[in-house]
Design a protein around this motif. Sequence first.
Motif, PDB file in Angstrom:
ATOM      1  N   PHE A 127       1.003   4.105  -2.614  1.00 46.68           N
ATOM      2  CA  PHE A 127       0.711   5.428  -2.096  1.00 46.68           C
ATOM      3  C   PHE A 127       1.730   6.450  -2.588  1.00 46.68           C
ATOM      4  O   PHE A 127       1.356   7.521  -3.083  1.00 46.68           O
ATOM      5  CB  PHE A 127       0.678   5.403  -0.572  1.00 46.68           C
ATOM      6  CG  PHE A 127       0.431   6.742   0.033  1.00 46.68           C
ATOM      7  CD1 PHE A 127      -0.846   7.213   0.168  1.00 46.68           C
ATOM      8  CD2 PHE A 127       1.476   7.549   0.431  1.00 46.68           C
ATOM      9  CE1 PHE A 127      -1.093   8.458   0.695  1.00 46.68           C
ATOM     10  CE2 PHE A 127       1.256   8.800   0.959  1.00 46.68           C
ATOM     11  CZ  PHE A 127      -0.029   9.253   1.087  1.00 46.68           C
ATOM     12  N   ILE A 145       3.058  -1.592   8.342  1.00 50.29           N
ATOM     13  CA  ILE A 145       2.494  -0.933   9.517  1.00 50.29           C
ATOM     14  C   ILE A 145       3.251   0.354   9.826  1.00 50.29           C
ATOM     15  O   ILE A 145       2.670   1.354  10.214  1.00 50.29           O
ATOM     16  CB  ILE A 145       2.530  -1.891  10.726  1.00 50.29           C
ATOM     17  CG1 ILE A 145       1.592  -3.059  10.457  1.00 50.29           C
ATOM     18  CG2 ILE A 145       2.136  -1.174  11.998  1.00 50.29           C
ATOM     19  CD1 ILE A 145       1.680  -4.149  11.467  1.00 50.29           C
ATOM     20  N   TYR A 146       4.550   0.330   9.626  1.00 51.15           N
ATOM     21  CA  TYR A 146       5.344   1.516   9.951  1.00 51.15           C
ATOM     22  C   TYR A 146       6.242   1.856   8.781  1.00 51.15           C
ATOM     23  O   TYR A 146       7.446   1.585   8.798  1.00 51.15           O
ATOM     24  CB  TYR A 146       6.149   1.253  11.231  1.00 51.15           C
ATOM     25  CG  TYR A 146       6.787   2.503  11.781  1.00 51.15           C
ATOM     26  CD1 TYR A 146       5.994   3.551  12.239  1.00 51.15           C
ATOM     27  CD2 TYR A 146       8.156   2.648  11.829  1.00 51.15           C
ATOM     28  CE1 TYR A 146       6.562   4.700  12.729  1.00 51.15           C
ATOM     29  CE2 TYR A 146       8.746   3.800  12.326  1.00 51.15           C
ATOM     30  CZ  TYR A 146       7.941   4.818  12.776  1.00 51.15           C
ATOM     31  OH  TYR A 146       8.498   5.970  13.260  1.00 51.15           O
ATOM     32  N   PRO A 147       5.680   2.433   7.720  1.00 51.45           N
ATOM     33  CA  PRO A 147       6.455   2.673   6.488  1.00 51.45           C
ATOM     34  C   PRO A 147       7.620   3.621   6.691  1.00 51.45           C
ATOM     35  O   PRO A 147       8.510   3.667   5.861  1.00 51.45           O
ATOM     36  CB  PRO A 147       5.436   3.303   5.539  1.00 51.45           C
ATOM     37  CG  PRO A 147       4.116   3.078   6.162  1.00 51.45           C
ATOM     38  CD  PRO A 147       4.317   2.935   7.623  1.00 51.45           C
ATOM     39  N   GLN A 148       7.616   4.345   7.783  1.00 52.79           N
ATOM     40  CA  GLN A 148       8.692   5.293   8.045  1.00 52.79           C
ATOM     41  C   GLN A 148      10.073   4.654   7.895  1.00 52.79           C
ATOM     42  O   GLN A 148      10.998   5.272   7.412  1.00 52.79           O
ATOM     43  CB  GLN A 148       8.507   5.842   9.463  1.00 52.79           C
ATOM     44  CG  GLN A 148       9.423   6.973   9.831  1.00 52.79           C
ATOM     45  CD  GLN A 148       9.149   8.225   9.015  1.00 52.79           C
ATOM     46  OE1 GLN A 148       8.063   8.389   8.499  1.00 52.79           O
ATOM     47  NE2 GLN A 148      10.122   9.079   8.879  1.00 52.79           N
ATOM     48  N   ALA A 194      10.832   4.600   4.241  1.00 55.28           N
ATOM     49  CA  ALA A 194      10.733   5.892   3.586  1.00 55.28           C
ATOM     50  C   ALA A 194      12.063   6.626   3.645  1.00 55.28           C
ATOM     51  O   ALA A 194      12.467   7.271   2.696  1.00 55.28           O
ATOM     52  CB  ALA A 194       9.652   6.707   4.243  1.00 55.28           C
ATOM     53  N   ARG A 195      12.767   6.475   4.752  1.00 47.17           N
ATOM     54  CA  ARG A 195      14.059   7.153   4.896  1.00 47.17           C
ATOM     55  C   ARG A 195      14.990   6.754   3.774  1.00 47.17           C
ATOM     56  O   ARG A 195      15.676   7.576   3.215  1.00 47.17           O
ATOM     57  CB  ARG A 195      14.702   6.756   6.232  1.00 47.17           C
ATOM     58  CG  ARG A 195      13.997   7.335   7.404  1.00 47.17           C
ATOM     59  CD  ARG A 195      14.945   8.175   8.265  1.00 47.17           C
ATOM     60  NE  ARG A 195      14.179   8.953   9.207  1.00 47.17           N
ATOM     61  CZ  ARG A 195      13.716   8.473  10.347  1.00 47.17           C
ATOM     62  NH1 ARG A 195      13.965   7.235  10.684  1.00 47.17           N
ATOM     63  NH2 ARG A 195      13.007   9.229  11.147  1.00 47.17           N
ATOM     64  N   TRP A 204       0.837  -1.210   0.000  1.00 42.41           N
ATOM     65  CA  TRP A 204       0.000   0.000   0.000  1.00 42.41           C
ATOM     66  C   TRP A 204       0.868   1.255   0.000  1.00 42.41           C
ATOM     67  O   TRP A 204       0.544   2.239  -0.654  1.00 42.41           O
ATOM     68  CB  TRP A 204      -0.973   0.020   1.185  1.00 42.41           C
ATOM     69  CG  TRP A 204      -0.417   0.541   2.490  1.00 42.41           C
ATOM     70  CD1 TRP A 204       0.093  -0.198   3.500  1.00 42.41           C
ATOM     71  CD2 TRP A 204      -0.334   1.907   2.929  1.00 42.41           C
ATOM     72  NE1 TRP A 204       0.503   0.611   4.513  1.00 42.41           N
ATOM     73  CE2 TRP A 204       0.252   1.908   4.204  1.00 42.41           C
ATOM     74  CE3 TRP A 204      -0.702   3.128   2.357  1.00 42.41           C
ATOM     75  CZ2 TRP A 204       0.492   3.067   4.920  1.00 42.41           C
ATOM     76  CZ3 TRP A 204      -0.453   4.302   3.089  1.00 42.41           C
ATOM     77  CH2 TRP A 204       0.123   4.256   4.352  1.00 42.41           C
ATOM     78  N   PHE A 205       1.981   1.183   0.704  1.00 40.88           N
ATOM     79  CA  PHE A 205       2.814   2.375   0.793  1.00 40.88           C
ATOM     80  C   PHE A 205       3.495   2.644  -0.551  1.00 40.88           C
ATOM     81  O   PHE A 205       3.624   3.792  -0.969  1.00 40.88           O
ATOM     82  CB  PHE A 205       3.843   2.216   1.906  1.00 40.88           C
ATOM     83  CG  PHE A 205       4.576   3.487   2.200  1.00 40.88           C
ATOM     84  CD1 PHE A 205       3.904   4.569   2.730  1.00 40.88           C
ATOM     85  CD2 PHE A 205       5.920   3.618   1.924  1.00 40.88           C
ATOM     86  CE1 PHE A 205       4.560   5.761   2.988  1.00 40.88           C
ATOM     87  CE2 PHE A 205       6.587   4.802   2.183  1.00 40.88           C
ATOM     88  CZ  PHE A 205       5.905   5.874   2.714  1.00 40.88           C
ATOM     89  N   GLU A 261      14.576   8.551   0.603  1.00 41.57           N
ATOM     90  CA  GLU A 261      14.807  10.000   0.636  1.00 41.57           C
ATOM     91  C   GLU A 261      16.260  10.364   0.517  1.00 41.57           C
ATOM     92  O   GLU A 261      16.608  11.539   0.497  1.00 41.57           O
ATOM     93  CB  GLU A 261      14.287  10.543   1.965  1.00 41.57           C
ATOM     94  CG  GLU A 261      12.801  10.654   2.013  1.00 41.57           C
ATOM     95  CD  GLU A 261      12.395  11.912   2.736  1.00 41.57           C
ATOM     96  OE1 GLU A 261      13.026  12.212   3.754  1.00 41.57           O
ATOM     97  OE2 GLU A 261      11.473  12.584   2.278  1.00 41.57           O
ATOM     98  N   ARG A 300       1.068   9.606  -4.889  1.00 47.83           N
ATOM     99  CA  ARG A 300       1.453  10.893  -4.334  1.00 47.83           C
ATOM    100  C   ARG A 300       2.266  11.686  -5.353  1.00 47.83           C
ATOM    101  O   ARG A 300       2.026  12.871  -5.577  1.00 47.83           O
ATOM    102  CB  ARG A 300       2.274  10.649  -3.074  1.00 47.83           C
ATOM    103  CG  ARG A 300       2.526  11.855  -2.235  1.00 47.83           C
ATOM    104  CD  ARG A 300       3.277  11.406  -1.004  1.00 47.83           C
ATOM    105  NE  ARG A 300       4.622  11.919  -1.036  1.00 47.83           N
ATOM    106  CZ  ARG A 300       4.999  12.964  -0.299  1.00 47.83           C
ATOM    107  NH1 ARG A 300       4.159  13.534   0.509  1.00 47.83           N
ATOM    108  NH2 ARG A 300       6.224  13.407  -0.367  1.00 47.83           N
TER     109      ARG A 300
END
Lengths: 540, 504
Positions: B417, B491-494, B497-498, B413-414, B501, B421
């Motif tokens: 997403f 659950i914790y895409p963070q 994500a890093r 999903w991320f 980036e 985005r």
Amino acid sequence: MNWFDSWALTLVVFIPAIGAVILMLIPREQEDAIKEVTLFTTLATLGFTIGTLIKFDYGRTSTLQFSVDKNWIDVINSHYHVAVDGISLPMLALSSFITVLCVIYSWNHFPEPHNPKAFLILLLILEVGMNGTFVAQDLILFFIFFEIVLLPMFFMIGVWGGPNREYASIKFFLFTLFGSALMLLSFLALYFKVDVPGVGHTFDMVLLSKAAGAGLVHSTQLLIFGGLFIGFAIKVPMFPFHTWLPDAHTEAPTVGSVLLAAILLKLGTYGFIRIALPILPEAAKSWAPWIGLLSVIGIIYGALGCLAQTDMKRLIAFSSVAHMGFVMLGISTLTTFGINAAIFGMVAHGLITGMLFFIAGSVQHNYGTRELSRLGGLLKQAPKMGWILGFCAMASLGLPGLAGFWGEFPAVLSTFNPGGDLSQPLFRTYMVIAAIGTVLAAGYLLWMLQKVAFGTPKPEFADAHIHDVTTYEWTAWVPILLLIVALGIFPNIIFRVTDDAVACQTAAPFVSKTTVPISPSVKCPASPLAAQTTAKVSGR
Amino acid sequence: MLSAATVHIATPAFDWHAFAPDLVLVATMVVVLVADLLLPDRESWRTSSIAAVGLLGALVPIATLVHSGHDRNLFNGAYVVDHYALALKAFFIIATYITVLLSVDYIREGDYYKGEFYFLLLVSTFGMSIMASSRDLISLFVALETISIPTFVLATFRKHDRASNEAGVKYYLIGVLSSALMLYGMSLIYGVTGATKLSDIAAYMSQHGTVPLVAVAMFLSLVGFAFKVSAVPFHFWAPDTYEGAPTPVTAFLSVASKAGGFVALINIVYFGFFLPNGRAADSWWPVLWVLAALSMTLGNLVALRQTNIVRMLAYSSVAQGGFMLVPFAAAGIAGADGHPGKAAAAMSAVVIYLLIYGAMNLGAFAVVIAVARRTRSAEISSYDGLWEIAPGLAVVMGIFLASLAGVPFFAGWFAKFVMFRAIIDAGTGWAIALGIIAAVNSVIAFFYYARPIRAMIFHAPTTEDRTPIVIPQPLFAAIALTVSVVVVVGIYPQVFARVGELAF
């Protein structure tokens, strides 16, 4: 902020998830342990919900309470923001309440292929999604919870459903997924296009509602609202998007149908009230006549659809289309009165239609069929169940004194004077059509009652041994029946909670010169002192 | 006679630390090859352990490089070791490590050359590792060929199987064709700009705009890459190759090798055609827009018709490739619109998508391999009733497929997403249109991802045989690793994500 205030909502959402994990660890054979753990989990969840009901400050229903706002996914600026106000509280209560009753009802009613472990795990995951959607105050969080309900329901229909379950389950899933994909696009567009003064881009529903679409060109607003509309309208479901519903309801196991009718459909209408209307008020004004039109089409179409059904469950499913039409009609008036009615209608429909599906499940369990032409004489063979069916049919057709009335009647009434400078003649036309719909509703419900409960049993079931209401059924049903009566006699239980919240958050942008304010004593948080003087709700 | 005054060959400063991951890979390759010579035939499967240890060893210098913190530009910026490159190197190495885990028992039990298998795998990985750092047309091309050539051989590894031979030959011919096109495009770029280094090409473009010949050159090289990443209409080799190749190789092709192609595309498009101001993007985003839309739509529609799960996953990977091309188009649109910041965010969306796609697709193939150990079949109908035979495997497969479809709380999903985005952020009419195409496609995709799920859970088993599926330890480890990534990131895409980036 004390412990309870900051943890209650998180617990209400995630206790079922913890329960689901525990269930996974229990061997499949220990069915009693599995059922007990599930019951305990849902009761604990309900306990915390009741805790919030008790500690909720009813003087400030339009303010978000029990709020928690933590960073979740920094990189996309999404927060774990949960909170409740007068709009979400009744829905949250309904959701955690119905789930407990579903667990009790299913105690000895597990449909084939049995397997209570998997069934109850799915039920608990479903509850995570349902409770979460009603407390989420961040668009991404909302989206995630909104989506979480899909898979468990897909499996519930697909594994425990009727003969046509595969078709129904995938249809349910694809329709909803299509809607939520467009909804997600709209959420992202809101994020990038709306510049909240002093905050910038955000997914926070509260802040976006405050900005109310500031800085958006009207055509962009219309487009974004269109995406939201399709996402929510499929879930409700509104007229041209409703075709998944009869299939899903007919094939789903009883508990699945109950949850679908009582809670899942409400995610759509809740989305309109919580997200679409307050965040894009200008677009809502342009869309409202069309929403109203589809609603009244839904009312008439659902009613006529009911009259054409031969299957009891399918009939109740079509009646949902009609009833949700009333809810959406109330919303489309953009008035405090209409939206209050809509929320009441959501709760009432949840209780009544949920109850009707319970009975349909028990009828199916007893007779092995739901064919209206083969049923009859329920009052003779199982008088208690027959009377309950009669009671629910009355409640569903909107008999004054029962809950259904307060969802339907004010919704129709509110169309007399729509808000937001909407065309009065148009909505008064809708009013007439909706009024005809109520007559048709009486028609099909009484027809169903007559087919199922009256007369003598058909020869094939004449000697069948039909169980009347069992202990488990009583335990699951009595609370619903009592609530239907209680809400019918004291509708203020809900109206007091929702009124301010609706007036301040959802309907505020639409107050126009031509509208006669029906609830003149609105106290919005802008005048906090006034809010203090609000009378406390009696009995709480 | 050479004139000593004018020809001056400077020895470039050689940063051993920066090359350490690649050198560890080379050393492992050599050790595997030598060990295969020395070990008796029945022991030669041990080369897999050497390969696995070497791959994990290569992660150590990556960790120290991350720790040392600063970017390293070698050869005047033609070879860059920054956080973006390191993240991708780590991804390639871990993906290969998982491929080794998938292969151990598959290769040991079949009639295969063992040492050579792992050697070829490592060579390809080495190419990927170089690719992540390449900022020069020539090293880009060499890296891409280093990735591809071993995989031509790997695809034919079932040497007595005609399908496998066909797979390899098809893949080889298409690979050569795409290389030729790409090389032609590159030579034109060099001819016009007089540079092979991406930053010089970018500088030329921002100064002169896109001259027509460069547009042709870009088009040709993009088509070359489109073959590599099997974007429609250059995808037709993929299903046959995927089906014919040994399943672990298919997993490798669909994840690591495909990702290699995408990284090449990121490098050339973003560092070469885009920077510093994105004005030249006008000439290439329509190409990527069309490729993305076609790949998503056609990949999905054809996947709907598949009855073989490997073929289905092949077409699904074509469609997923289309989703990964969406942010490219978004970056181009945003760049042409004068928003380089948005383009950078879109590129990081590609990287995030790649990483997540890698985990879930490798996982799905791991389950396919595990199930095929029992059923000897890859037909979707052979999954009937898996839920009753191996509930754990059925649930895990369900998670991977749901994740590929983009259902929360699983990592997919991320990925979807960030893709949405990027395209909504770009915000023009073309971008929105592509977004809607992607949205519709993600719904269609669920339909075929749901088919194995329905077979596993809704259908009854077709056989009476209820013996549980024995999953060898390496395969189990691969499944456990991928499923935990898919769930945790979901659950914790963070955490993921890093990584995306880092670069842009």
